[in-house]
Scaffold this motif. Structure first.
Motif, PDB file in Angstrom:
ATOM      1  N   THR A  83       0.823  -1.210   0.000  1.00 51.57           N
ATOM      2  CA  THR A  83       0.000   0.000   0.000  1.00 51.57           C
ATOM      3  C   THR A  83       0.859   1.263   0.000  1.00 51.57           C
ATOM      4  OG1 THR A  83      -1.775  -1.154   1.185  1.00 51.57           O
ATOM      5  CG2 THR A  83      -1.813   1.247   1.229  1.00 51.57           C
ATOM      6  N   GLU A  86       2.380   1.651  -3.439  1.00 51.76           N
ATOM      7  CA  GLU A  86       1.378   2.164  -4.386  1.00 51.76           C
ATOM      8  C   GLU A  86       1.188   3.664  -4.222  1.00 51.76           C
ATOM      9  OE1 GLU A  86      -2.207  -0.188  -5.705  1.00 51.76           O
ATOM     10  OE2 GLU A  86      -1.823  -1.094  -3.744  1.00 51.76           O
ATOM     11  N   PRO A 105      -1.047  -4.106  -6.726  1.00 49.27           N
ATOM     12  CA  PRO A 105      -1.625  -4.715  -5.514  1.00 49.27           C
ATOM     13  C   PRO A 105      -1.410  -6.220  -5.434  1.00 49.27           C
ATOM     14  CG  PRO A 105      -3.353  -3.952  -7.014  1.00 49.27           C
ATOM     15  CD  PRO A 105      -2.073  -3.389  -7.511  1.00 49.27           C
ATOM     16  N   THR A 108       1.154  -8.253  -3.177  1.00 49.92           N
ATOM     17  CA  THR A 108       0.835  -8.801  -1.855  1.00 49.92           C
ATOM     18  C   THR A 108       0.829 -10.323  -1.866  1.00 49.92           C
ATOM     19  OG1 THR A 108      -0.538  -6.850  -1.423  1.00 49.92           O
ATOM     20  CG2 THR A 108      -0.859  -8.774   0.017  1.00 49.92           C
TER      21      THR A 108
END
Length: 237
Positions: A83, A86, A105, A108
């Motif tokens: 996060t 990003e 994402p 992850t």
């Protein structure tokens, strides 16, 4: 558990235990994003940053978290690092962030990151864990960049197009056209080309490893220079 030296960690990450062409982990983004060098660089930087942050955090809490909740905690740490990565990319390379799309994402769930957190960072001190994340990230990133360069070069006849997406307006003129009026080779840019070139990289590494092993075996089998043969004579009574 014995902690590997930094030299061993470097060799493992870049060559012997490379996550992309030895462990064959993280192949989904490897195959999907490497249509150009700039895309490969962006994903390589993001993955390396997440690996370093997650490995370091997991190492810090390794003696606190129980085995019952170890993996969920590791996933939460990795998701937090993703996060933050990003948000950084949105702030400084928004257009590239849009191009990479869902594959950011999805870091992850990248087996490379969770695997290093569980197999290494949870068992070693902060320094080696940090360096393991760095070396594994660099090893994965090198394969991404090489694959992106091969596909972009054969697909478009040029290199380093759109580098301004990552490095700003100063990189707008970095595009290097090798062949003028090049007829695009679409297979290199499309997903089948990613599979083909990845297979060639794996085959090339295996060939190099085989040659190195053959030379090492030949050196072991060769007689020591300057050694003299001793003739033993005698009788048995």
């Amino acid at each position: 558990m014995k902690t590997p030296s930094y030299g061993e960690l470097t060799l493992n990450g870049l060559w012997k235990n490379n996550p992309a062409i030895v462990q064959l982990l993280g192949l989904c983004p490897l195959l999907a994003v490497t249509g150009s060098v700039v895309n490969a660089l962006g994903l390589a930087a993001a993955t390396t940053l997440v690996l370093i942050c997650s490995n370091t955090a997991v190492s810090i809490i390794r003696n606190v978290v129980s085995d019952a909740v170890r993996l969920p905690v590791f996933v939460m740490i990795i998701a937090s690092a993703v996060t933050c990565t990003e948000l950084l990319m949105q702030a400084f390379a928004y257009e590239l962030y849009l191009i990479l799309g869902i594959f950011l994402p999805l870091i992850t769930t990248n087996c490379v990151i969770l695997g290093r957190a569980d197999a290494f960072a949870s068992k070693h001190a902060i320094g080696p864990a940090f360096y393991d994340g760095l070396s594994m990230g660099l090893g994965f990133g090198v394969v991404l960049i090489v694959l992106g360069a091969l596909r972009e070069l054969l697909g478009t006849g040029a290199l380093f197009a759109d580098m301004n997406l990552l490095f700003g307006p100063a990189a707008a003129n970095w595009k290097w056209v090798l062949v003028a009026d090049y007829q695009p080779f679409l297979l290199a840019i499309l997903p089948p080309g990613a599979f083909i070139f990845t297979g060639l990289l794996i085959a090339g590494k295996n060939l190099v490893d085989r040659q190195i092993k053959r030379r090492q075996d030949a050196l072991r089998a060769a007689p020591v220079k300057g050694a003299k043969r001793v003739r033993v004579t005698g009788t048995i009574s």
